[in-house]
Design a protein around this motif. Structure first.
Motif, mmCIF file in Angstrom:
data_model
loop_
_atom_site.group_PDB
_atom_site.id
_atom_site.type_symbol
_atom_site.label_atom_id
_atom_site.label_comp_id
_atom_site.label_asym_id
_atom_site.label_seq_id
_atom_site.Cartn_x
_atom_site.Cartn_y
_atom_site.Cartn_z
ATOM 1 N N SER A 148 13.284 76.501 -69.758
ATOM 2 C CA SER A 148 14.266 76.675 -68.682
ATOM 3 C C SER A 148 15.097 77.949 -68.888
ATOM 4 N N ASP A 149 15.352 78.328 -70.156
ATOM 5 C CA ASP A 149 16.082 79.572 -70.447
ATOM 6 C C ASP A 149 15.276 80.786 -69.979
ATOM 7 N N ILE A 150 13.971 80.699 -70.164
ATOM 8 C CA ILE A 150 13.086 81.810 -69.774
ATOM 9 C C ILE A 150 13.013 81.912 -68.252
ATOM 10 N N GLU A 151 12.856 80.780 -67.603
ATOM 11 C CA GLU A 151 12.734 80.772 -66.140
ATOM 12 C C GLU A 151 14.013 81.251 -65.459
ATOM 13 N N SER A 152 15.157 80.847 -65.994
ATOM 14 C CA SER A 152 16.445 81.201 -65.364
ATOM 15 C C SER A 152 17.063 82.464 -65.957
ATOM 16 N N ARG A 153 16.334 83.115 -66.896
ATOM 17 C CA ARG A 153 16.793 84.354 -67.539
ATOM 18 C C ARG A 153 18.192 84.207 -68.151
ATOM 19 N N GLN A 154 18.348 83.152 -68.936
ATOM 20 C CA GLN A 154 19.632 82.892 -69.587
ATOM 21 C C GLN A 154 19.905 83.912 -70.696
ATOM 22 N N ARG A 155 21.147 84.368 -70.763
ATOM 23 C CA ARG A 155 21.519 85.343 -71.796
ATOM 24 C C ARG A 155 21.919 84.593 -73.072
ATOM 25 N N ILE A 156 20.938 83.910 -73.624
ATOM 26 C CA ILE A 156 21.165 83.215 -74.893
ATOM 27 C C ILE A 156 20.180 83.784 -75.923
ATOM 28 N N CYS A 157 20.402 83.469 -77.182
ATOM 29 C CA CYS A 157 19.499 83.958 -78.223
ATOM 30 C C CYS A 157 19.472 82.984 -79.390
ATOM 31 N N VAL A 158 18.465 83.133 -80.230
ATOM 32 C CA VAL A 158 18.433 82.448 -81.525
ATOM 33 C C VAL A 158 18.342 83.540 -82.583
ATOM 34 N N ILE A 159 18.931 83.284 -83.736
ATOM 35 C CA ILE A 159 18.990 84.328 -84.759
ATOM 36 C C ILE A 159 18.456 83.804 -86.094
ATOM 37 N N GLY A 160 18.078 84.735 -86.948
ATOM 38 C CA GLY A 160 17.602 84.379 -88.273
ATOM 39 C C GLY A 160 18.745 84.070 -89.215
ATOM 40 N N GLY A 161 18.423 83.379 -90.304
ATOM 41 C CA GLY A 161 19.449 82.979 -91.263
ATOM 42 C C GLY A 161 20.206 84.144 -91.870
ATOM 43 N N TYR A 162 19.527 85.272 -92.065
ATOM 44 C CA TYR A 162 20.194 86.439 -92.652
ATOM 45 C C TYR A 162 21.266 86.979 -91.717
ATOM 46 N N VAL A 163 20.959 87.056 -90.429
ATOM 47 C CA VAL A 163 21.925 87.548 -89.428
ATOM 48 C C VAL A 163 23.143 86.639 -89.391
ATOM 49 N N ALA A 164 22.893 85.317 -89.380
ATOM 50 C CA ALA A 164 24.002 84.350 -89.341
ATOM 51 C C ALA A 164 24.894 84.491 -90.569
ATOM 52 N N LYS A 165 24.272 84.662 -91.722
ATOM 53 C CA LYS A 165 25.044 84.763 -92.969
ATOM 54 C C LYS A 165 25.878 86.045 -92.999
ATOM 55 N N GLU A 166 25.278 87.165 -92.578
ATOM 56 C CA GLU A 166 25.962 88.454 -92.658
ATOM 57 C C GLU A 166 27.073 88.603 -91.623
ATOM 58 N N LEU A 167 26.839 88.114 -90.417
ATOM 59 C CA LEU A 167 27.806 88.341 -89.334
ATOM 60 C C LEU A 167 28.781 87.187 -89.113
ATOM 61 N N TYR A 168 28.376 85.941 -89.522
ATOM 62 C CA TYR A 168 29.225 84.779 -89.220
ATOM 63 C C TYR A 168 29.516 83.900 -90.437
ATOM 64 N N GLY A 169 28.939 84.213 -91.560
ATOM 65 C CA GLY A 169 29.205 83.451 -92.785
ATOM 66 C C GLY A 169 28.230 82.323 -93.016
ATOM 67 N N SER A 170 27.790 81.666 -91.924
ATOM 68 C CA SER A 170 26.822 80.567 -92.048
ATOM 69 C C SER A 170 26.194 80.296 -90.685
ATOM 70 N N GLY A 171 25.103 79.524 -90.704
ATOM 71 C CA GLY A 171 24.435 79.166 -89.455
ATOM 72 C C GLY A 171 25.287 78.291 -88.572
ATOM 73 N N GLU A 172 26.007 77.368 -89.189
ATOM 74 C CA GLU A 172 26.849 76.441 -88.429
ATOM 75 C C GLU A 172 27.960 77.182 -87.697
ATOM 76 N N ASN A 173 28.528 78.194 -88.359
ATOM 77 C CA ASN A 173 29.602 78.982 -87.730
ATOM 78 C C ASN A 173 29.082 79.843 -86.592
ATOM 79 N N ALA A 174 27.801 80.248 -86.686
ATOM 80 C CA ALA A 174 27.255 81.190 -85.700
ATOM 81 C C ALA A 174 26.977 80.543 -84.345
ATOM 82 N N VAL A 175 26.550 79.269 -84.350
ATOM 83 C CA VAL A 175 26.172 78.603 -83.107
ATOM 84 C C VAL A 175 27.365 78.545 -82.139
ATOM 85 N N GLY A 176 27.111 78.995 -80.897
ATOM 86 C CA GLY A 176 28.157 78.994 -79.876
ATOM 87 C C GLY A 176 28.935 80.298 -79.803
ATOM 88 N N LYS A 177 28.770 81.160 -80.829
ATOM 89 C CA LYS A 177 29.479 82.439 -80.829
ATOM 90 C C LYS A 177 28.675 83.462 -80.008
#
Length: 404
Positions: A148-177
């Protein structure tokens, strides 16, 4: 009569074997020095081949983890002839008995950042909802990209663990940001687990951002997608999958130079062949020391013949024929080489385990190396023992008895 001859030959063999052991035991130091070359040669073959095999197994396993069932497809679209994602999906669905998953892959340019923090080498790709499963990744937090994200062209993303750790401290903190890719802002829907913490680094396999491919196409202003990733239902069907894709694309593009289809299993097969060649080469280099050891066996046996000339004369005068004398010395050389080979196997297995542990490689003694090295050591004993045995058998009994 035939049975009596057989029993006599068996008795002579046993006697020759006892004499060989007695001679080896009677000259312990010389026998050990004779065996030393065999021991080192056999051990070297086992250690080198086993370590090479262990290292190559780890390389192939790492490569295999990348997806032995994957097929990478690249097409060069022309203004007159092109393939779109809709056609590729129709082809994929028509051949679902061969293909398990499929995803377009669209490369996106732009620096990844969160506020003032940015990452330099992060890979940004537009993908389908099946891409995470193709790559064999597990979610740590949140959710993956949905159809549904692809069909409606939603501006959402999923990220790798390294990105979450470097930019947000952890995966849990990154979700929703929110995260920025160039001038575009995306909401983080999910974070994938780090595959290998030891190798989680900038530019590594955990340093990525994935967005719906429909959004990626819009950002890059390029409607023609050139890269696709397929998986087959079993590795055995990879070749069939490659042939099907090539035929389908050729029917549309009419030019094989516009098409590149590569099965990962083919690369693995090629690597396996190269590894076998390298392993054989390593064993061959180590085997040279066995030939040198063979020369040592021959020299010592020639010395032994000289020292035991009188003994040979006595045996001949008592009725021993040339065959019996030759048999005695050949068996002695073979027994010496065999004992050296057994010690070499034990030594080689121990060194393989120790060196493998020190080098961080899971290395087990290669059975083929053990069998070949031992077989060659025995063959060397027989081959290099033949000349001294022949010389002993050819001695004149009268001249031998006169020898001091």
């Amino acid at each position: 009569m035939g049975k009596l001859i057989l029993m006599e030959r068996q008795m002579i063999m046993r006697q020759s074997f006892k004499l060989a052991l007695r001679s080896i035991w009677g000259n312990k130091m010389r026998s050990f020095l004779t065996m030393l070359g065999i021991i080192i040669g056999v051990a070297a073959v086992i250690v080198l081949v086993s370590l090479v095999n262990g290292y190559m197994d780890s390389v192939i396993k790492s490569f295999s983890d990348m997806g032995a069932n994957q097929i990478q497809v690249n097409v060069t679209n022309l203004s007159s002839r092109s393939v779109n994602s809709g056609q590729m999906y129709s082809f994929y669905e028509d051949n679902s008995n061969i293909f398990e998953r499929m995803s377009p892959v669209v490369s996106v340019s732009g620096k990844v950042r969160n506020g003032e923090q940015s990452l330099k080498y992060t890979t940004v790709s537009g993908i389908s909802e099946q891409y995470g499963d193709i790559k064999g990744l597990q979610l740590e937090s949140g959710r993956s990209i949905l159809y549904s994200d692809i069909e409606s062209r939603q501006r959402i993303c999923v990220i790798g663990g390294y990105v979450a750790k470097e930019l947000y401290g952890s995966g849990e903190n990154a979700v929703g940001k929110k995260i920025k890719i160039g001038d575009n802002t995306f909401d983080i829907a999910g974070v994938y687990q780090i595959k290998n913490k030891q190798y989680s680094e900038s530019g590594g396999e955990d340093d990525f951002v994935w967005i719906p491919y429909t959004v990626a196409v819009k950002i890059e202003k390029n409607a023609n997608i050139g890269d696709y990733l397929f998986t087959v239902r079993s590795v055995s069907k990879a070749n069939d999958g490659v042939i099907l894709i090539q035929k389908f694309l050729m029917d549309i593009l009419k030019n094989k130079d516009l098409i590149r289809v590569m099965a990962m299993s083919k690369i693995l097969d090629s690597m396996n062949k190269q590894m076998a060649m390298i392993s054989g080469l390593a064993g061959g280099i180590a085997g040279i020391s066995l030939l040198v050891a063979g020369v040592g066996v021959m020299n010592i046996m020639l010395v032994s013949v000289t020292e035991r000339t009188r003994e040979i004369g006595i045996r001949k005068s008592l009725g021993a024929n040339k065959g019996a004398i030759m048999q005695q010395f050949i068996i002695e050389a073979a027994v010496t080489s065999s004992i050296g080979g057994i010690i070499g196997i034990l030594f080689g297995c121990g060194v393989t385990a120790a060196v493998g542990k020190a080098a961080g490689v899971t290395a087990h003694p290669a059975l083929n190396a053990v069998v070949i090295a031992f077989g060659v050591s025995v063959a060397i004993g027989l081959f290099f023992g033949y000349m001294p045995a022949r010389r002993a058998a050819g001695l004149n009994p009268i001249d031998a008895l006169r020898s001091d």
